[in-house]
Structure formats: C-alpha cells, structure tokens
Design a protein around this motif. Structure first.
Motif, PDB file in Angstrom:
ATOM      1  N   LEU A 152       0.857  -1.189   0.000  1.00 39.30           N
ATOM      2  CA  LEU A 152       0.000   0.000   0.000  1.00 39.30           C
ATOM      3  C   LEU A 152       0.888   1.232   0.000  1.00 39.30           C
ATOM      4  O   LEU A 152       1.862   1.308   0.763  1.00 39.30           O
ATOM      5  CB  LEU A 152      -0.902   0.016   1.233  1.00 39.30           C
ATOM      6  CG  LEU A 152      -1.798  -1.203   1.441  1.00 39.30           C
ATOM      7  CD1 LEU A 152      -2.642  -1.021   2.694  1.00 39.30           C
ATOM      8  CD2 LEU A 152      -2.679  -1.446   0.235  1.00 39.30           C
ATOM      9  N   CYS A 153       0.567   2.216  -0.836  1.00 38.62           N
ATOM     10  CA  CYS A 153       1.418   3.406  -0.938  1.00 38.62           C
ATOM     11  C   CYS A 153       0.596   4.607  -1.372  1.00 38.62           C
ATOM     12  O   CYS A 153      -0.556   4.478  -1.815  1.00 38.62           O
ATOM     13  CB  CYS A 153       2.569   3.177  -1.908  1.00 38.62           C
ATOM     14  SG  CYS A 153       2.065   2.946  -3.633  1.00 38.62           S
ATOM     15  N   LYS A 154       1.191   5.773  -1.266  1.00 41.95           N
ATOM     16  CA  LYS A 154       0.573   6.993  -1.759  1.00 41.95           C
ATOM     17  C   LYS A 154       0.724   7.048  -3.280  1.00 41.95           C
ATOM     18  O   LYS A 154       1.676   6.490  -3.832  1.00 41.95           O
ATOM     19  CB  LYS A 154       1.232   8.216  -1.120  1.00 41.95           C
ATOM     20  CG  LYS A 154       1.035   8.277   0.390  1.00 41.95           C
ATOM     21  CD  LYS A 154       1.741   9.471   0.996  1.00 41.95           C
ATOM     22  CE  LYS A 154       1.533   9.514   2.507  1.00 41.95           C
ATOM     23  NZ  LYS A 154       2.237  10.654   3.141  1.00 41.95           N
ATOM     24  N   PRO A 155      -0.208   7.726  -3.968  1.00 45.92           N
ATOM     25  CA  PRO A 155      -0.122   7.787  -5.438  1.00 45.92           C
ATOM     26  C   PRO A 155       1.231   8.295  -5.940  1.00 45.92           C
ATOM     27  O   PRO A 155       1.727   7.818  -6.956  1.00 45.92           O
ATOM     28  CB  PRO A 155      -1.259   8.742  -5.812  1.00 45.92           C
ATOM     29  CG  PRO A 155      -2.261   8.583  -4.711  1.00 45.92           C
ATOM     30  CD  PRO A 155      -1.452   8.368  -3.466  1.00 45.92           C
ATOM     31  N   ALA A 156       1.828   9.235  -5.220  1.00 40.93           N
ATOM     32  CA  ALA A 156       3.102   9.790  -5.660  1.00 40.93           C
ATOM     33  C   ALA A 156       4.229   8.770  -5.608  1.00 40.93           C
ATOM     34  O   ALA A 156       5.260   8.934  -6.274  1.00 40.93           O
ATOM     35  CB  ALA A 156       3.464  11.007  -4.810  1.00 40.93           C
ATOM     36  N   ASP A 157       4.060   7.697  -4.814  1.00 35.77           N
ATOM     37  CA  ASP A 157       5.114   6.684  -4.665  1.00 35.77           C
ATOM     38  C   ASP A 157       4.868   5.446  -5.517  1.00 35.77           C
ATOM     39  O   ASP A 157       5.602   4.459  -5.419  1.00 35.77           O
ATOM     40  CB  ASP A 157       5.240   6.269  -3.194  1.00 35.77           C
ATOM     41  CG  ASP A 157       5.708   7.407  -2.302  1.00 35.77           C
ATOM     42  OD1 ASP A 157       6.507   8.223  -2.786  1.00 35.77           O
ATOM     43  OD2 ASP A 157       5.277   7.477  -1.139  1.00 35.77           O
ATOM     44  N   ARG A 158       3.832   5.475  -6.346  1.00 35.00           N
ATOM     45  CA  ARG A 158       3.464   4.303  -7.148  1.00 35.00           C
ATOM     46  C   ARG A 158       4.626   3.798  -8.006  1.00 35.00           C
ATOM     47  O   ARG A 158       4.990   2.616  -7.961  1.00 35.00           O
ATOM     48  CB  ARG A 158       2.269   4.632  -8.040  1.00 35.00           C
ATOM     49  CG  ARG A 158       1.819   3.470  -8.928  1.00 35.00           C
ATOM     50  CD  ARG A 158       1.026   3.987 -10.138  1.00 35.00           C
ATOM     51  NE  ARG A 158      -0.099   4.789  -9.744  1.00 35.00           N
ATOM     52  CZ  ARG A 158      -1.373   4.377  -9.782  1.00 35.00           C
ATOM     53  NH1 ARG A 158      -1.649   3.157 -10.198  1.00 35.00           N
ATOM     54  NH2 ARG A 158      -2.342   5.182  -9.409  1.00 35.00           N
ATOM     55  N   GLU A 159       5.211   4.690  -8.807  1.00 38.29           N
ATOM     56  CA  GLU A 159       6.261   4.262  -9.737  1.00 38.29           C
ATOM     57  C   GLU A 159       7.497   3.768  -9.006  1.00 38.29           C
ATOM     58  O   GLU A 159       8.098   2.752  -9.374  1.00 38.29           O
ATOM     59  CB  GLU A 159       6.619   5.417 -10.688  1.00 38.29           C
ATOM     60  CG  GLU A 159       5.483   5.842 -11.605  1.00 38.29           C
ATOM     61  CD  GLU A 159       4.953   4.682 -12.435  1.00 38.29           C
ATOM     62  OE1 GLU A 159       5.779   3.850 -12.891  1.00 38.29           O
ATOM     63  OE2 GLU A 159       3.728   4.588 -12.611  1.00 38.29           O
ATOM     64  N   LYS A 160       7.883   4.480  -7.957  1.00 39.09           N
ATOM     65  CA  LYS A 160       9.088   4.103  -7.207  1.00 39.09           C
ATOM     66  C   LYS A 160       8.945   2.717  -6.591  1.00 39.09           C
ATOM     67  O   LYS A 160       9.858   1.888  -6.674  1.00 39.09           O
ATOM     68  CB  LYS A 160       9.342   5.153  -6.122  1.00 39.09           C
ATOM     69  CG  LYS A 160      10.497   4.852  -5.199  1.00 39.09           C
ATOM     70  CD  LYS A 160      10.784   6.022  -4.264  1.00 39.09           C
ATOM     71  CE  LYS A 160       9.578   6.384  -3.430  1.00 39.09           C
ATOM     72  NZ  LYS A 160       9.877   7.478  -2.453  1.00 39.09           N
TER      73      LYS A 160
END
Length: 499
Positions: A373-381
């Motif tokens: 589970l992550c924030k949208p800004a961390d999706r790619e990373k």
C-alpha cells in the motif's frame, strides 16, 4: 471538519452547561450563549443556530460548526512559492492595499509591492511582484521573529508568520546540523521573502480562513542555484519541510516548490489529498514568475465553506478520505529469505504497509500474495522496487479509498517510567489506545519482567489518567500486585544498602 479535529475535544456535561470554550486548533472562540440542553440520555445530534452538538448518552462530546467554517484548498499541480500564494490570495479577492498596510508595520526598508494580471499558457492569473533595494540578503531567525513581534500585527497574522519562519528555521538547522538559534536564512532572509510570508498570513486572515488543505505537490526536477551552490531539486530545506507530505515530479526541469512555498504549506496545512467537500465561493490563480513550456505555471487556491451533513454522531466529524494505491503480485518461486529484506526496503521507500497472504496458485503450487500500500506519488518508485527485488513478472495496480482515524502519541507515567501510547479518535472520542511496543519491550528487557505486564500497566495508567472507570481485568490486578511487590523490594534493598 470540526472544531476539534486536531486537538482534544472540550468534553463536558451537557446538562446546565454553557458549551463556550476556546478552540486550540483554530485560535477562535466557540459561540457564547448556546442554550443549556438536557440530553436526557440521548444519542445523536442537536443543532442550534448553525452549530451541531454531538451527544453520547448525557455527555456533550464536542461542538461542530455546520457550514460557517472557512477553508482553503491549495492545488499545487505546478508547485507553490511565496509570490504565487500572494497572487492567488489577491486573485481570490484579497485587498492588496490592506495586506500592504500590515506589511508597512515591519521595519524593513526599500521595497514596494504591486499586482498585475498575466497570462500563463492561456490561463489568466495574478502575479504579485515585490521589488526591493534592500542589500541585506541574510537575516537570522531571531532577527526576523523580532521584526514580526515589534510590528504589533494582529495576533493570528503574527502567529502564522512566526510559526512559518520557525518551521523553516528547524528545517535549515536540521539540514546544516546547527542549532536553530544560529540559523541564518539566505534567499528567504531577504525582504521579498519576508513580505511573501507575512503578506500570505495577512491574506489568510483577511479572508477569514480557519483551516487549510492541499493537493500532492509537484516539486519539479533538475537543479537550482542557491547560496550553498548548485543543488538538486527539491532543495534540501524544501525536501525537509515537505517530509510527510505527498510529493511527485512530472519531469519539468525547474524548481516548482520553493522553500518559502514549502514553509507556508508545512505550517498551515492540516490534510493532504483530494479536495474536501466544500462550497467554493472564490478561486484564485497565482502566477509564478516563469513561463513553463509544459503547463500553466499557476497555483490554484479554492476558498469556501466546509460542508457538514446532519447525520449520525459517528459521521459528524469523520476524517477525510484519501486515495491510496494497492500494488499486488503473486509469488511462488521466491526464496523466503528475500521477503524480510524486501519489506524493509519498501517501508524505507515510503510504503504505507506491506504484507503477504498465503494463496494456492496454478499447477497446485503454494504461493504468497504480496500487497504493497502506498501513496499515489510513490506508485512508480515502489513498482520499480517490486520488480527489482522480487521474482514477479507483473504487478496489479489499483486505486482505493481509505478513511483513517485522527492519531497522536501521548505519554503516561508508570511505575517503570514514562511510556508512549498511540491513541486514535473518531469525532473527538478516543476509540483505541495502544502502548508503543518498542517502549514496552525496552522496559521489559531492562527490568526483567514479562512484556504483557508492562503493556497492562501502561494501559491501566492511561485509563486512570483519562478518567476511565477503574475496572481492572485479571492481568491488571496481577500487574498492580507485582508493582507493589517491586516497590516493597526496592524499599528493602534501599534500607539494606543504608545499613
């Protein structure tokens, strides 16, 4: 979105009591003269004169403003800076002359301020320009706070401006490894930065904004020239100020979030995410100084009133929903030793949670469903990390909505010393309280007692200090007996040592 969302509610008996009380969250008084209401053991809500009283049995557990709370939402798709914030405020209806009247109380020389309508990639916006002839570029935090104090500004303007510089000072001190008292600002110590921060505080007050929300921030990319040399974007102080806020970069090679803009957001914003439910009354577009080839270089500021629905008490002051991303992968051929390492790496990279579930896969193989589970800004990373560190050939991605309780850490005094607990609230009411594991583990190891004994003692002392009826379970009774034995043993040892 109520008076006690960030701080403890003003608990009190409803019968025969005036609920007028100071709100620490917003530095404003609750209305005087609310009628004394006999709840009569009722559960639910009683509305009066635009306010909402929440009752559980015969206890008034809070006062919620109905639609009178003024809120602001920063849409930072092109970042944020001090002049963009001022421009958005003026564009939303602030009187620049009134802002300037407050700024003139500051004893800083040689500046003038103006506003003009400009176009940014087809969008009309307001650009506020501060011109200065002041040669002093470096000022210490102490000097700036003194300037604000001596200006005798209205309390909320002075408070917001001072807290913004203090927040900035803490970030600079951490980055440079120096005491906050010795911090000297460079670019943000100049007159234009002081005008931006104090002017923004004056604009917020002029519009009567009580609470602030913000979108994920586009920080930009590349490098920027500073007094400390050519640095990567975001600059170190900016990155520190935005710690915990959702950030991303769409690749634009420019500093989009400046230290001044980051300091303003870090100081006033209480929630990040999608725009909250609100009745929008004004939209301000503040222009940045540069023209971007990729998109409009503007900050959008939505001003309006919060919307509260007359529903059950459990929803009266519900925390804001936020969107998060779920990453999933089925694994049946990975060395189990890799799981622990991957979890550590994912949490370090910003994952909100990582877990696995046993599954039965094709070809009758036992496997693991890995979920991140992550924030949208961390999706790619984090997607890249899953590919690098696991054996999966594909990742399922989905966006989900989660609702969280308001949480804070409190400390209680126990026979073993202070222990932290994490408490969670809904509508201002404490729903859960959990002793911090590491604190209790350390105490148990040092004192040589069972961990469950420390956990029970921490919970008992928390309940006792918060006025919860002292209904002890068997473990708590055992703990209190053991605590008394510890005290007696310590006393006997002290007496023996004295002899």
């Amino acid at each position: 979105m109520g008076w006690f969302r960030r701080d403890r509610p003003a608990f009190g008996r409803a019968t025969g009591r005036d609920c007028s009380r100071k709100s620490p969250s917003y530095d404003a008084d609750l209305p005087t003269g609310l009628p004394s209401l006999d709840a009569g053991g009722r559960r639910g809500l009683v509305s009066t004169e635009g306010y909402l009283l929440c009752f559980l049995q015969d206890t008034c557990c809070g006062v919620v403003r109905f639609v009178k709370m003024k809120i602001a939402y920063f849409d930072c798709f092109s970042g944020i800076s001090g002049d963009m914030t001022l421009g958005a405020l003026v564009d939303a209806g602030c009187d620049l002359a009134e802002i300037e009247s407050h700024l003139r109380k500051l004893t800083v020389p040689g500046w003038k301020i103006s506003a003009e309508k400009v176009s940014r990639r087809g969008f009309q916006a307001t650009h506020v320009k501060v011109e200065t002839s002041d040669a002093q570029k470096h000022r210490g935090l102490t000097e700036i706070l003194r300037l604000i104090e001596e200006a005798q500004l209205p309390p909320r303007i002075a408070d917001r401006a001072s807290r913004t510089f203090q927040r900035l000072g803490k970030a600079e001190a951490l980055v440079h490894g120096s005491p906050i008292e010795k911090v000297h600002f460079h670019e943000v110590g100049a007159v234009d930065a002081i005008v931006d921060i104090v002017g923004a505080a004056a604009g917020f007050e002029q519009l009567g904004i009580d609470d602030f929300f913000c979108s994920p921030l586009n920080v930009g990319a590349g490098r920027v020239d500073t007094a400390h040399g050519n640095l990567p974007v975001p600059a170190p102080a900016t990155a520190e100020l935005l710690r915990g806020a959702p950030t991303y970069s769409n690749g634009i090679q420019r500093e989009l979030v400046t230290p001044t803009g980051a300091a303003i957001v870090a100081t006033v914003v209480t929630r990040y995410g999608a725009q909250p439910m609100m009745n929008v009354s004004a939209i301000g577009l503040g222009a940045g100084s540069a023209q971007l080839a990729e998109q409009p270089n503007v900050l959008r500021l939505f001003i309006g009133e919060s919307v509260a629905r007359e529903v059950g008490a459990a929803e009266a002051v519900a925390s804001l929903d936020e969107e998060i991303v779920t990453l999933e992968a089925n694994l049946d051929d990975m060395n189990p030793q890799v799981y622990g390492y991957f979890v550590e790496r994912a949490l370090e990279a910003g994952a909100l949670d990582v877990f696995t579930i046993p599954v039965h896969m094709k070809k009758n193989r036992p496997g693991q469903l890995l979920t991140v589970l992550c924030k949208p800004a961390d999706r790619e990373k984090l997607s890249e990390l899953v590919f690098h560190e696991t054996t999966t050939l594909g990742i399922r991605q989905s966006t989900v909505t989660r609702r969280t309780l308001d949480r804070e850490i409190v400390s209680v005094d126990t026979i073993y010393g202070p222990i932290d607990l994490k408490i969670a609230r809904l509508n201002g009411r404490i729903l859960t309280a959990t002793p911090e594991y590491e604190d209790c583990r350390t105490v148990a190891a040092e004192v040589g007692i069972p961990l469950k004994q420390v956990l029970a003692e921490a919970m008992y002392q928390f309940q006792k200090s918060n006025g919860v009826p002292e209904v002890q379970n068997e473990v708590q009774k055992e703990v209190q007996g053991d605590v008394q034995n510890d005290i007696e043993k310590s006393g006997k040892k002290a007496e023996a040592a004295g002899e």
